[in-house]
Design a protein around this motif. Structure first.
Motif, mmCIF file in Angstrom:
data_model
loop_
_atom_site.group_PDB
_atom_site.id
_atom_site.type_symbol
_atom_site.label_atom_id
_atom_site.label_comp_id
_atom_site.label_asym_id
_atom_site.label_seq_id
_atom_site.Cartn_x
_atom_site.Cartn_y
_atom_site.Cartn_z
ATOM 1 N N ARG A 1 28.669 38.842 44.222
ATOM 2 C CA ARG A 1 27.959 39.444 45.354
ATOM 3 C C ARG A 1 27.046 38.422 46.023
ATOM 4 N N ALA A 2 26.447 37.538 45.234
ATOM 5 C CA ALA A 2 25.571 36.509 45.803
ATOM 6 C C ALA A 2 26.341 35.609 46.763
ATOM 7 N N VAL A 3 27.546 35.214 46.363
ATOM 8 C CA VAL A 3 28.347 34.314 47.198
ATOM 9 C C VAL A 3 28.936 35.060 48.387
ATOM 10 N N LYS A 4 29.510 36.220 48.117
ATOM 11 C CA LYS A 4 30.252 36.956 49.146
ATOM 12 C C LYS A 4 29.319 37.597 50.173
ATOM 13 N N GLU A 5 28.208 38.170 49.704
ATOM 14 C CA GLU A 5 27.386 39.007 50.574
ATOM 15 C C GLU A 5 26.064 38.380 51.004
ATOM 16 N N ARG A 6 25.635 37.299 50.354
ATOM 17 C CA ARG A 6 24.308 36.783 50.686
ATOM 18 C C ARG A 6 24.317 35.303 51.073
ATOM 19 N N ARG B 1 31.069 46.709 56.526
ATOM 20 C CA ARG B 1 30.262 47.744 55.868
ATOM 21 C C ARG B 1 29.885 48.852 56.844
ATOM 22 N N THR B 2 29.536 48.470 58.066
ATOM 23 C CA THR B 2 29.120 49.450 59.073
ATOM 24 C C THR B 2 30.292 50.319 59.510
ATOM 25 N N VAL B 3 31.464 49.726 59.708
ATOM 26 C CA VAL B 3 32.652 50.502 60.086
ATOM 27 C C VAL B 3 32.980 51.530 59.009
ATOM 28 N N TYR B 4 32.926 51.097 57.750
ATOM 29 C CA TYR B 4 33.136 52.037 56.651
ATOM 30 C C TYR B 4 32.121 53.177 56.713
ATOM 31 N N GLU C 1 24.854 55.100 39.439
ATOM 32 C CA GLU C 1 25.021 54.722 40.845
ATOM 33 C C GLU C 1 25.521 53.294 40.965
ATOM 34 N N LEU C 2 25.020 52.420 40.089
ATOM 35 C CA LEU C 2 25.491 51.034 40.110
ATOM 36 C C LEU C 2 26.993 50.970 39.815
ATOM 37 N N ALA C 3 27.446 51.824 38.878
ATOM 38 C CA ALA C 3 28.868 51.847 38.541
ATOM 39 C C ALA C 3 29.698 52.333 39.732
ATOM 40 N N VAL C 4 29.197 53.365 40.424
ATOM 41 C CA VAL C 4 29.899 53.875 41.603
ATOM 42 C C VAL C 4 29.940 52.815 42.691
ATOM 43 N N ARG C 5 28.814 52.130 42.884
ATOM 44 C CA ARG C 5 28.758 51.072 43.891
ATOM 45 C C ARG C 5 29.798 49.996 43.612
ATOM 46 N N GLN C 6 29.875 49.604 42.308
ATOM 47 C CA GLN C 6 30.815 48.542 41.962
ATOM 48 C C GLN C 6 32.245 49.006 42.164
ATOM 49 N N GLY C 7 32.507 50.297 41.873
ATOM 50 C CA GLY C 7 33.841 50.836 42.107
ATOM 51 C C GLY C 7 34.229 50.769 43.567
ATOM 52 N N LEU C 8 33.285 51.128 44.448
ATOM 53 C CA LEU C 8 33.549 51.047 45.889
ATOM 54 C C LEU C 8 33.746 49.598 46.317
ATOM 55 N N GLU C 9 32.968 48.719 45.707
ATOM 56 C CA GLU C 9 33.082 47.288 46.021
ATOM 57 C C GLU C 9 34.481 46.777 45.680
ATOM 58 N N PHE D 1 36.416 46.018 49.030
ATOM 59 C CA PHE D 1 35.942 44.642 49.231
ATOM 60 C C PHE D 1 34.421 44.614 49.438
ATOM 61 N N VAL D 2 33.895 45.507 50.244
ATOM 62 C CA VAL D 2 32.453 45.639 50.406
ATOM 63 C C VAL D 2 32.146 47.127 50.554
ATOM 64 N N ARG D 3 31.117 47.590 49.877
ATOM 65 C CA ARG D 3 30.828 49.026 49.895
ATOM 66 C C ARG D 3 30.010 49.405 51.122
ATOM 67 N N PRO D 4 30.251 50.609 51.661
ATOM 68 C CA PRO D 4 29.367 51.109 52.722
ATOM 69 C C PRO D 4 28.025 51.517 52.122
ATOM 70 N N ARG D 5 27.000 51.557 52.955
ATOM 71 C CA ARG D 5 25.675 51.936 52.466
ATOM 72 C C ARG D 5 25.610 53.439 52.231
ATOM 73 N N THR D 6 25.059 53.795 51.064
ATOM 74 C CA THR D 6 24.948 55.209 50.684
ATOM 75 C C THR D 6 24.179 56.002 51.720
ATOM 76 N N LYS D 7 23.119 55.415 52.241
ATOM 77 C CA LYS D 7 22.272 56.122 53.221
ATOM 78 C C LYS D 7 23.050 56.472 54.488
#
Length: 654
Positions: free
Chosen positions: A305-310, A621-624, A545-553, A557-563
Motif C-alpha cells: 500500500r505504501a508503494v502503490k497508494e502513497r 477509488r472515486t469512480v468505485y 474492518e481491516l480484513a474487509v478493506r484488504q479483501g476489497l483491495e 486493486f484499490v478499495r473505495p472509501r467506506t464513507k
C-alpha cells in the motif's frame, strides 16, 4: 454574472490542465521501488553463524537492491580487533603494585575519558581519522612505561565504567563518533549488485567533516547517492532552539549540490526536514520502515500500500532484532527465515506495475506562476458561483475576497495562501455538491443531480490539485491543511442551508426526549467521522474492518472509501428519492438527509487532498465510490418503499 463565472471556471480548468497531466505522467513513469536492508543487521547474523554469501544471495533473489551503511566508529575498529579501548581502571590493574608512581600518575593526571591503543597493522588513515575527529579532546600518551613503543591516545569524555553506572543515557559517544566509512566493505557489496545507502546522524561537525568528503568520493566511485538520517534530527540541526545556528541549511545546500537524495522516513518527525526539503525540492525519496519483529503484522499489505497508494519508493526492511538475538530468544536462522519469507511476500504481492530496483526521485514538478494564479482566479469564480445560491451581492463579495487571497500569494509567494484557497474550495465544493440535490422533480433528475454533484466535487478536487502542486506536496513534505474542517463544515453548512426557510418553525417545535437522543447520536457519529479522518487514524479501525478493506483491495486493486460507498452516496440517493416522491414533513426529512449525503462528497474531495496519492489511484477509488454508492442507494430506496408500504399494516397489528 453566472455565465461570466462559469466562463472563468472553464478557462481556469483549461489553463491548469497541463499541471494535472504532467503530475499524472510523472507519477505513472516512476514505478520502481527499492528495498533497503541495514548492513549492521547482516553483520549481526553473520557473527551468530549465518553464511554471509547465503544472506547476500537470498536478498538478491528477493529483489533487495540497497544496503545501508553507517560510518564506522572506534567501537567498530575494536570489534575488528584493530584497536583496544581502556579505562583508568583497566590501566591501573595492568600496573604492578611496585610501580606506585605510575599508578598515581594514571589516577590523578588526566580527566575522565578513554585510552585507545592502536595496533601496528591498523591503516594509517584510520589513526589519522581518530586524531582529526576528536580535535582538542585527544592527546597522544607517551608517559606510560608499559606501552613504550606503542601508539596510544587519551580522549576526554565519559568512560565505559561511568556509562555502566548510569551516568550516561546513551552508548559512549567516544566509541560511536563517525570516523569514516569502510570503503572496502561498501565496494564489496556494490560488486554484489547492491546500491550503497548512507546513514548518518547529527554528530558530524567541522572536526569530522571528512566523512562527508568520503561520501562524495564513494558516490562517484560506487554510485550510491541516497542519505537516510538516523535519530530525530537531521545533520546540522541545533540541539536547542535558542542556539541560532544555520548549519542545517549549509549542510543541506552542500549535499544537494553534490547530487545526494534524502530519504525522509514516513511517520518520523525529524527536526530539520523542512529546511532540507526547501533546498532539495525534488531530490527526495520517501521511505517506509518495516520491522518484521515488532509484532504489528500486516507487513506485506503495509509495504504494497505504501508503494502503490502513497508514492513511497523506498522500503527500509529490518531483517534482525539485535536485542532479541543478544537475549537469545531467537536464533539467527529463525530471524533470517522470517525476514526472507516477508521480503519474498512483499515482492510477490506488489502490483505488476511496480518493480523492485533502484528507486529514483520524481521528476521536477514546478508550476509556472501564471498557472497558479489562473487556478486561484478559477477558485474565486467557483466559490462565487456557489455563493449565487444566497445572493448576487454575496457572490461578488466572495469573489473579491478570494481575489485578495490570490493577491496575497502574488505578493508574498507564501504557500499559506494556496493552502487557504484549497481549503475554501474543498469545503465549498463538497457543500455545493450536496445542496445540488435539494429540488427533484423527476426520477431522471435524481440521476442528473447525482452526476452534477459528482462533477462539482471533482471540479473542487481539480482546483486543490492545481493549487497544491509540486514535488514537496507529492512527497508529503507540505500537506493540505484543514482536514478536520473539511470533515465537519460541509455537513453543517448543508444542514443550515436546508433549515434556512423554516428556522423559526424548527426553533418553536416542541422538544421531545427522542429529539435529544437523535441529536446525541448525530454528534457522536460526527465525532467518530472526524477522529477517523486522515491516514494515521488506524487505531479507530477494527480488525474485521481491516480484513474487509484488504479483501476489497485484493478484488478491486484499490478499495473505495467506506464513507462514500456505504454512507454518503447511498444517503444522498435516498434523500433525493424522498424529496421527489414525498410531501410535507417527509420531503423535509429528505432535505435534512442531504447533510448526510455531504459525507460522500467531502470524502471524494478529501481523497484528492492526499497529494501524495497517485492521481490514477484517487480517480479509480472515486469512480468505485460513485458506482457502488449509487447501487447501494437503490437498495435503500427499495427498502424505504418496502417499509413505507408495510408500515401501516404493522401499525394495525401492533
Amino acid at each position: 454574472m453566472k455565465k461570466i463565472f462559469l466562463a472563468i471556471v472553464a478557462l481556469s480548468i483549461l489553463l491548469t490542465a497541463p499541471l494535472i497531466y504532467t503530475r499524472a505522467k510523472v507519477e505513472w513513469k516512476n514505478d520502481t521501488y527499492e528495498m533497503i536492508v541495514p548492513y549492521e543487521e547482516i553483520r549481526e547474523l553473520v557473527i551468530r553463524g549465518l553464511d554471509e554469501k547465503m544472506i547476500i544471495d537470498t536478498l538478491n533473489e528477493n529483489g533487495v537492491r540497497g544496503i545501508s551503511f553507517e560510518p564506522m566508529g572506534i567501537q567498530d575498529l575494536e570489534r575488528k580487533g584493530q584497536v583496544l579501548t581502556l579505562t583508568k581502571s583497566d590501566l591501573i590493574s595492568m600496573v604492578q603494585n611496585k610501580d606506585e608512581s605510575t599508578r598515581e600518575k594514571i589516577l590523578y593526571s588526566r580527566a575522565n575519558g578513554l585510552y585507545v591503543l592502536i595496533r601496528n597493522d591498523l591503516e594509517q588513515r584510520w589513526e589519522d581519522a581518530i586524531v582529526q575527529s576528536f580535535g582538542d579532546r585527544i592527546e597522544k600518551v607517551t608517559d606510560l612505561p608499559m606501552f613504550e613503543g606503542e601508539s596510544i591516545y587519551f580522549i576526554k569524555g565519559l568512560n565505559k565504567q561511568e556509562l555502566n553506572r548510569g551516568m550516561g543515557s546513551i552508548i559512549n559517544p567516544i566509541l560511536t563518533r563517525p570516523i569514516g566509512f569502510d570503503q572496502e566493505l561498501m565496494a564489496a557489496y556494490a560488486s554484489y549488485g547492491f546500491e550503497p545507502v548512507f546513514r548518518i546522524g547529527n554528530n558530524i561537525d567541522e572536526n569530522n567533516e571528512f566523512v562527508l568528503e568520503q561520501m562524495k568520493q564513494l558516490q562517484d566511485e560506487l554510485g550510491g547517492h541516497k542519505i537516510i538520517f538516523t535519530g530525530n534530527q537531521m545533520l546540522g540541526v541545533p540541539p536547542h532552539p535558542d542556539l541560532e545556528l544555520d548549519d542545517a541549511e549549509q549542510y543541506a545546500l552542500r549535499l544537494k549540490n553534490e547530487g545526494f537524495v534524502i530519504m525522509p522516513i514516513e511517520f518520523s518527525e525529524q527536526k530539520g526536514l523542512q529546511t532540507y526539503a526547501k533546498e532539495f525540492n525534488n531530490k527526495i525519496v520517501r521511505l517506509h520502515s518495516l520491522d518484521f519483529f515488532d509484532g504489528r503484522g500486516g507487513y506485506t499489505e503495509r509495504a504494497t500500500r505504501a508503494v502503490k497508494e502513497r508514492n513511497i519508493r523506498g522500503l527500509y526492511l529490518h531483517i534482525a532484532d539485535i536485542k532479541k538475538l543478544e537475549e537469545e530468544v531467537i536464533t539467527a536462522e529463525q530471524s533470517f527465515e522470517i525476514a526472507a519469507k516477508e521480503i519474498g511476500a512483499i515482492r510477490e504481492q506488489m502490483a505488476d506495475k511496480h518493480e523492485a530496483g533502484i528507486a529514483q526521485s520524481f521528476d521536477v514538478l514546478e508550476p509556472a506562476k501564471w498557472m497558479t494564479m489562473a487556478a486561484l482566479i478559477g477558485v474565486a469564480a467557483f466559490i462565487a458561483l456557489a455563493a449565487l445560491m444566497v445572493s448576487e451581492k454575496i457572490a461578488i463579495l466572495t469573489f473579491a475576497g478570494m481575489l485578495l487571497v490570490a493577491a496575497g500569494y502574488f505578493v508574498t509567494n507564501s504557500v499559506m495562501f494556496l493552502q487557504l484557497a484549497a481549503l475554501a474550495v474543498a469545503i465549498v465544493a463538497a457543500t455545493w455538491a450536496a445542496v445540488s440535490g435539494e429540488y427533484i422533480n423527476s426520477k431522471k433528475e435524481i440521476v442528473l443531480k447525482f452526476l452534477k454533484g459528482a462533477c462539482i466535487a471533482l471540479i473542487g478536487a481539480w482546483f486543490v490539485m492545481a493549487l497544491l502542486y509540486g514535488n514537496l506536496f507529492l512527497v508529503k513534505i507540505i500537506e493540505f491543511r484543514g482536514v478536520k474542517l473539511l470533515f465537519v463544515l460541509p455537513i453543517l453548512l448543508t444542514a443550515l442551508h436546508m433549515v434556512r426557510d423554516h428556522v423559526k418553525e424548527v426553533a418553536m417545535a416542541v422538544a421531545r426526549n427522542y429529539y435529544f437522543i437523535i441529536f446525541a447520536v448525530i454528534c457522536a457519529a460526527l465525532a467518530i467521522l472526524v477522529m477517523r479522518s486522515g491516514n494515521d487514524a488506524t487505531e479507530m479501525v477494527s480488525g474485521a474492518e481491516l480484513a474487509v478493506r484488504q479483501g476489497l483491495e485484493d478484488l478491486l486493486f484499490v478499495r473505495p472509501r467506506t464513507k462514500e460507498f456505504l454512507i454518503g452516496y447511498p444517503i444522498f440517493v435516498l434523500a433525493m428519492y424522498i424529496i421527489y416522491q414525498g410531501k410535507g414533513w417527509e420531503q423535509r426529512i429528505g432535505r435534512y438527509l442531504l447533510a448526510g449525503g455531504a459525507i460522500g462528497f467531502l470524502s471524494t474531495v478529501n481523497t484528492f487532498t492526499h497529494l501524495h496519492i497517485p492521481i490514477y489511484i484517487s480517480v479509480l477509488r472515486t469512480v468505485y465510490g460513485f458506482i457502488f454508492g449509487a447501487l447501494i442507494g437503490l437498495v435503500l430506496i427499495f427498502l424505504y418503499r418496502l417499509a413505507k408500504k408495510y408500515w401501516p399494516l404493522l401499525q394495525e397489528r401492533l
